[in-house]
Write a protein that holds these residues in place. Sequence first.
Motif, PDB file in Angstrom:
ATOM      1  N   VAL A 148       0.771  -0.691   0.001  1.00  0.00           N
ATOM      2  CA  VAL A 148      -0.143   0.162   0.345  1.00  0.00           C
ATOM      3  C   VAL A 148       1.136   1.506   0.274  1.00  0.00           C
ATOM      4  CG1 VAL A 148      -2.035   0.956   1.222  1.00  0.00           C
ATOM      5  CG2 VAL A 148      -1.708  -1.265   0.935  1.00  0.00           C
ATOM      6  N   LYS A 152       6.731   7.980  -1.970  1.00  0.00           N
ATOM      7  CA  LYS A 152       6.079   9.221  -1.643  1.00  0.00           C
ATOM      8  C   LYS A 152       7.149   9.935  -1.887  1.00  0.00           C
ATOM      9  CE  LYS A 152       3.886   8.430   2.216  1.00  0.00           C
ATOM     10  NZ  LYS A 152       3.188   7.403   3.362  1.00  0.00           N
ATOM     11  N   ARG A 155       6.497  15.050   0.726  1.00  0.00           N
ATOM     12  CA  ARG A 155       4.807  15.233   0.734  1.00  0.00           C
ATOM     13  C   ARG A 155       4.319  15.985   0.672  1.00  0.00           C
ATOM     14  NH1 ARG A 155       8.084  10.344   1.815  1.00  0.00           N
ATOM     15  NH2 ARG A 155       7.535   8.884   3.298  1.00  0.00           N
ATOM     16  N   MET A 186       6.933   0.469   0.401  1.00  0.00           N
ATOM     17  CA  MET A 186       8.197   0.814   1.126  1.00  0.00           C
ATOM     18  C   MET A 186       7.314  -0.757   2.822  1.00  0.00           C
ATOM     19  SD  MET A 186      10.771   2.066   1.515  1.00  0.00           S
ATOM     20  CE  MET A 186      11.660   1.478   2.668  1.00  0.00           C
ATOM     21  N   ILE A 188       7.316  -3.588   3.719  1.00  0.00           N
ATOM     22  CA  ILE A 188       6.229  -4.430   2.869  1.00  0.00           C
ATOM     23  C   ILE A 188       6.382  -5.502   3.552  1.00  0.00           C
ATOM     24  CG2 ILE A 188       4.943  -5.538   1.072  1.00  0.00           C
ATOM     25  CD1 ILE A 188       4.611  -2.084   1.219  1.00  0.00           C
ATOM     26  N   THR A 189       5.478  -5.710   5.007  1.00  0.00           N
ATOM     27  CA  THR A 189       5.472  -6.771   5.486  1.00  0.00           C
ATOM     28  C   THR A 189       5.641  -8.106   4.829  1.00  0.00           C
ATOM     29  OG1 THR A 189       4.605  -5.995   7.101  1.00  0.00           O
ATOM     30  CG2 THR A 189       5.024  -8.051   7.657  1.00  0.00           C
ATOM     31  N   HIS A 251      10.955  -6.953   5.810  1.00  0.00           N
ATOM     32  CA  HIS A 251       9.860  -5.744   5.973  1.00  0.00           C
ATOM     33  C   HIS A 251      11.217  -5.462   4.090  1.00  0.00           C
ATOM     34  CE1 HIS A 251       7.903  -5.529   9.314  1.00  0.00           C
ATOM     35  NE2 HIS A 251       8.627  -5.818   9.831  1.00  0.00           N
ATOM     36  N   PHE A 438      10.029  -3.681  16.666  1.00  0.00           N
ATOM     37  CA  PHE A 438       8.859  -3.679  15.665  1.00  0.00           C
ATOM     38  C   PHE A 438       7.658  -2.848  16.030  1.00  0.00           C
ATOM     39  CE2 PHE A 438       5.654  -7.049  13.977  1.00  0.00           C
ATOM     40  CZ  PHE A 438       5.782  -5.828  12.637  1.00  0.00           C
ATOM     41  N   ALA A 442       5.332  -0.322  14.893  1.00  0.00           N
ATOM     42  CA  ALA A 442       4.106  -0.512  14.178  1.00  0.00           C
ATOM     43  C   ALA A 442       3.257  -0.384  15.208  1.00  0.00           C
ATOM     44  CB  ALA A 442       3.708  -2.261  13.970  1.00  0.00           C
ATOM     45  N   ILE A 445       2.562   3.468  14.086  1.00  0.00           N
ATOM     46  CA  ILE A 445       2.813   4.285  12.430  1.00  0.00           C
ATOM     47  C   ILE A 445       2.180   2.926  11.731  1.00  0.00           C
ATOM     48  CG2 ILE A 445       4.892   4.415   9.767  1.00  0.00           C
ATOM     49  CD1 ILE A 445       4.166   7.106  12.415  1.00  0.00           C
ATOM     50  N   GLY A 446       2.038   1.899  11.907  1.00  0.00           N
ATOM     51  CA  GLY A 446       1.453   0.888  11.163  1.00  0.00           C
ATOM     52  C   GLY A 446      -0.008   0.867  11.087  1.00  0.00           C
ATOM     53  N   ALA A 447      -0.475   0.610   9.858  1.00  0.00           N
ATOM     54  CA  ALA A 447      -2.029   1.834   9.826  1.00  0.00           C
ATOM     55  C   ALA A 447      -2.187   2.481   9.996  1.00  0.00           C
ATOM     56  CB  ALA A 447      -2.848   0.343  11.238  1.00  0.00           C
ATOM     57  N   GLY A 448      -0.603   3.177   9.592  1.00  0.00           N
ATOM     58  CA  GLY A 448      -1.274   4.811   9.872  1.00  0.00           C
ATOM     59  C   GLY A 448      -1.513   5.071  10.257  1.00  0.00           C
ATOM     60  N   PRO A 449      -0.190   6.807  11.129  1.00  0.00           N
ATOM     61  CA  PRO A 449      -0.317   7.543  12.248  1.00  0.00           C
ATOM     62  C   PRO A 449      -1.265   7.987  12.892  1.00  0.00           C
ATOM     63  CG  PRO A 449       0.579   8.435  10.414  1.00  0.00           C
ATOM     64  CD  PRO A 449       0.170   7.360   9.789  1.00  0.00           C
TER      65      PRO A 449
HETATM   66  C1  LIG Z   1       6.423  -2.491  11.044  1.00  0.00           C
HETATM   67  C2  LIG Z   1       6.016  -1.412  10.001  1.00  0.00           C
HETATM   68  C3  LIG Z   1       5.181  -2.735   9.046  1.00  0.00           C
HETATM   69  C4  LIG Z   1       4.339  -2.011   7.973  1.00  0.00           C
HETATM   70  N1  LIG Z   1       3.777  -3.048   7.053  1.00  0.00           N
HETATM   71  C5  LIG Z   1       3.135  -2.325   5.918  1.00  0.00           C
HETATM   72  C6  LIG Z   1       2.507  -3.310   4.921  1.00  0.00           C
HETATM   73  O1  LIG Z   1       3.091  -4.619   5.006  1.00  0.00           O
HETATM   74  N2  LIG Z   1       1.992  -2.414   3.845  1.00  0.00           N
HETATM   75  C7  LIG Z   1       2.073  -1.519   3.761  1.00  0.00           C
HETATM   76  O2  LIG Z   1       1.788  -1.173   2.817  1.00  0.00           O
HETATM   77  N3  LIG Z   1       2.362  -0.146   5.039  1.00  0.00           N
HETATM   78  C8  LIG Z   1       3.376  -1.034   5.642  1.00  0.00           C
HETATM   79  N4  LIG Z   1       3.636   0.191   6.372  1.00  0.00           N
HETATM   80  C9  LIG Z   1       3.673   1.444   6.214  1.00  0.00           C
HETATM   81  C10 LIG Z   1       2.998   1.767   7.332  1.00  0.00           C
HETATM   82  O3  LIG Z   1       1.329   2.047   6.742  1.00  0.00           O
HETATM   83  C11 LIG Z   1       3.530   3.949   7.209  1.00  0.00           C
HETATM   84  O4  LIG Z   1       4.597   3.320   7.693  1.00  0.00           O
HETATM   85  C12 LIG Z   1       2.468   4.116   7.418  1.00  0.00           C
HETATM   86  O5  LIG Z   1       1.484   4.556   6.727  1.00  0.00           O
HETATM   87  C13 LIG Z   1       3.020   6.209   7.150  1.00  0.00           C
HETATM   88  O6  LIG Z   1       3.795   5.817   6.270  1.00  0.00           O
HETATM   89  P1  LIG Z   1       5.288   6.649   6.329  1.00  0.00           P
HETATM   90  O7  LIG Z   1       6.360   6.048   6.222  1.00  0.00           O
HETATM   91  O8  LIG Z   1       5.945   6.727   4.886  1.00  0.00           O
HETATM   92  O9  LIG Z   1       5.612   8.190   6.743  1.00  0.00           O
HETATM   93  P2  LIG Z   1       4.979   9.347   6.285  1.00  0.00           P
HETATM   94  O10 LIG Z   1       4.122   9.861   4.995  1.00  0.00           O
HETATM   95  O11 LIG Z   1       6.544  10.059   6.066  1.00  0.00           O
HETATM   96  O12 LIG Z   1       4.345  10.412   7.862  1.00  0.00           O
HETATM   97  C14 LIG Z   1       5.406  10.662   8.617  1.00  0.00           C
HETATM   98  C15 LIG Z   1       4.196  11.783   9.410  1.00  0.00           C
HETATM   99  O13 LIG Z   1       4.425  12.795   8.276  1.00  0.00           O
HETATM  100  C16 LIG Z   1       3.046  13.334   9.046  1.00  0.00           C
HETATM  101  N5  LIG Z   1       2.471  13.046   7.357  1.00  0.00           N
HETATM  102  C17 LIG Z   1       2.617  12.678   6.428  1.00  0.00           C
HETATM  103  N6  LIG Z   1       2.294  13.670   5.763  1.00  0.00           N
HETATM  104  C18 LIG Z   1       1.981  14.705   5.555  1.00  0.00           C
HETATM  105  C19 LIG Z   1       1.184  15.718   4.560  1.00  0.00           C
HETATM  106  N7  LIG Z   1       0.851  15.844   3.509  1.00  0.00           N
HETATM  107  N8  LIG Z   1       0.662  16.813   5.772  1.00  0.00           N
HETATM  108  C20 LIG Z   1       1.237  17.080   7.141  1.00  0.00           C
HETATM  109  N9  LIG Z   1       1.594  15.480   7.560  1.00  0.00           N
HETATM  110  C21 LIG Z   1       2.082  14.455   6.997  1.00  0.00           C
HETATM  111  C22 LIG Z   1       2.025  11.876   8.854  1.00  0.00           C
HETATM  112  O14 LIG Z   1       1.112  12.527   9.989  1.00  0.00           O
HETATM  113  C23 LIG Z   1       3.177  11.400   9.906  1.00  0.00           C
HETATM  114  O15 LIG Z   1       3.183  12.053  11.390  1.00  0.00           O
HETATM  115  C24 LIG Z   1       4.336  -0.281   7.479  1.00  0.00           C
HETATM  116  C25 LIG Z   1       5.357   0.264   8.221  1.00  0.00           C
HETATM  117  C26 LIG Z   1       5.466  -0.318   9.793  1.00  0.00           C
HETATM  118  C27 LIG Z   1       6.669   0.910  10.683  1.00  0.00           C
END
Ligand SMILES: Cc1cc2nc3c(=O)[nH]c(=O)nc-3n(C[C@H](O)[C@H](O)[C@H](O)COP(=O)(O)OP(=O)(O)OC[C@H]3O[C@@H](n4cnc5c(N)ncnc54)[C@H](O)[C@@H]3O)c2cc1C
Length: 478
Positions: A148, A152, A155, A186, A188-189, A251, A438, A442, A445-449
Motif C-alpha cells: 500500500v 512518496k 510529502r 515501502m 512491505i511486511t 519488510h 517492531f 508498528a 505508525i503501522g496502519a497509519g499514524p
Molecule cells: C512495522 C511496520 C510494518 C509495515 N507494514 C506495511 C505493509 O505490510 N504494507 C504497507 O503498505 N505498509 C506497511 N507499513 C507502512 C505504514 O503503513 C506507513 O509507515 C504509514 O502509513 C506512514 O507512512 P510513512 O512511513 O511513509 O510516513 P510519513 O507519511 O512520512 O509520515 C510521517 C509523519 O508525517 C506526517 N505527514 C505525512 N504526510 C503529511 C502531509 N502531507 N501533511 C502533514 N503531515 C504529513 C504523518 O502524519 C506522520 O506523522 C508498515 C510500517 C511499519 C512501521
Amino acid sequence: MITSEEYKARLRKMKINIIVNGERVEDVTTHPSLALGINTIARTYDCAHEPEFRHLATATSHLTGETINRFDHVNRSREDLMTKIELVRALARQVGGCNQRCVGTDALNAVSVVSYALDQEYGTEYFSRFEEYLRYVQQNDLCLAGAVTDVKGDRSLKCHEQADPDLNLHVVERRRDGIVVRGAKMHITMAPYADELMVIPTQFRGEADADWAVCFAIPTDAKGITQICNGGHVRPRRMEKPFSSRYQGSHSMVVFDDVFVPWERVFMCGEWRYSGWLARLFGDFHRHTYCGCKPAYTDLIMGAAALAAEYNNLEKASHIRDKLFQLIYHAESIYACGVASATLAQKMPSGTYLPDVTIANMGKYHAGLSIHEEIAILQNIAGGLSFTVPSDADYFDNPVSHAYIEKYLKGKADVATEDRLRCFHLCNDLCHSEVATFTMNAGVIGAGPAQAQRITVLADYDLESRKRWAKEIAGIKG
Ligand SMILES: Cc1cc2nc3c(=O)[nH]c(=O)nc-3n(C[C@H](O)[C@H](O)[C@H](O)COP(=O)(O)OP(=O)(O)OC[C@H]3O[C@@H](n4cnc5c(N)ncnc54)[C@H](O)[C@@H]3O)c2cc1C
C-alpha cells in the motif's frame, strides 16, 4: 489447505529477486535473515490443521463452499470479523505479535468492496476479475503481502508534481493485454516470502493523478520486481530472546521497474474518484485487525510483568497491582473496540462486511498511544535486570559465572534461579529486542499514524447532532 512444508516447497521454486545486506538471495527458504519470518508464516498455515486452532483459523469460502485458510477469506458476516480478531489475538501470543499475513487479507477485503462499486458506476469488470482471482488464491492457499505505502518523496506534493513521477507507483503504459507499472512500495511486511503482492494506492489520487490510481495483484517473482529487504541478524539461543530467536518479520522496499500486469489481475486503473475510498477501507479493515494483535502483545507484557513481580515476591505491592490494572485496561479496551466494531459491522453491496469504522479506528488509535506506556510498565516492574540479564553462555557454559549468577540472581526463595533468568529474558525480548522495536513502531505508525485515524473518524462522525443537543440543552434557538 496446504501445510507449512508445502508452502516452503512452493517458495523454494519461486525466483524472487531479493537483496539482503547487500547480497542477492539465492534461496529464500534457507537464508538466515529470512528464516524467522518464514517461521511465522509457517504457523499461519499449520494452525489451520490443529484441532485447538482449526475453528478460528479456517473459514468457508463463499465462492466454492470449501474450507479455506481464514487469511484468504473475505469477511461475509459479523461472526467472521469476530473470529478474525480472536484468531489474530491467539496467534499473536504464540509468535510474539505480528502474524504478518493480515495486511494482505485486509487488502483483499478492501478490494472486494471497491471493485464491486467500480463496476456499478462504470460498467467495468473488476469485481468478476477479483472473484476469479480470489478463487485462485483460496484454491492454492496463497499468502499475500499488502503493498500500500508508496515511497512518496516530497510529502507536500501531489504525485504528478513530484520531481520524479516514479516516487508513487503509477501506470506507464496501457496495452491490449494489460498495463505496465513503475514505482516503489515501502515497508512491505513479509514481501520476501509471500506468494503474491496485492497492490493498492496509498491515498486519494486527484484527476491529474489518475495514472496513480491503480490496484492489481502480482506474483512476487514477476519480471521487473526487485526487493531490498531489511534482514535480521539471528543466532541460536537457549533461553535468550524466546520470541525474537524464533519469529521475526522482514519488510522490503519493493521496486517495480516496468512490470507488466495482465488485465485479469487489474482491479482499478485510473478511476481516481475511488482511490481514496480504497485506501481508507484498507485502513479500516487493518485497524480492526490491530484490535486483535495489539491486545495479544499486551497479554504477553502483562504475563511477563506479573511473573517478574511474583519472582521478586512483590506481586501484592499496591503500585504493582495498579500497573497490572493499567495493562489490563489497555488490552481489554482495545479488544473491546474490535468486538464492538465487528458487532456493529455493516454489509456492503459486494456482500463483504465492513467493521464499524469509528470504533475500529479508535481501537488502533488507543493501541498506538498505549504501546510505549505498556513497555515502560514492564521495564518498571522488571527493573534493570530486564536489560542486563546475563547471557546464555555466562549461565550455561562458564562454571565460575554460573555459580555467581546462581547465587546472586536468586529472587524469591522457592523460585529456581534459572526460571527467574528465563522470565527476565522474556522481559528483555518484549522490551529490548527487534520484536519490541517492531511492535512499538508498528503500533505507532503501522496502519497509519494517529493523524490518519483522526482524519478518518472526523470525516464521517456526526458532530452536528452533538451541537444540536448542546443547543437544545443550553436553550439556544435556531
Ligand atoms: C512495522 C511496520 C510494518 C509495515 N507494514 C506495511 C505493509 O505490510 N504494507 C504497507 O503498505 N505498509 C506497511 N507499513 C507502512 C505504514 O503503513 C506507513 O509507515 C504509514 O502509513 C506512514 O507512512 P510513512 O512511513 O511513509 O510516513 P510519513 O507519511 O512520512 O509520515 C510521517 C509523519 O508525517 C506526517 N505527514 C505525512 N504526510 C503529511 C502531509 N502531507 N501533511 C502533514 N503531515 C504529513 C504523518 O502524519 C506522520 O506523522 C508498515 C510500517 C511499519 C512501521
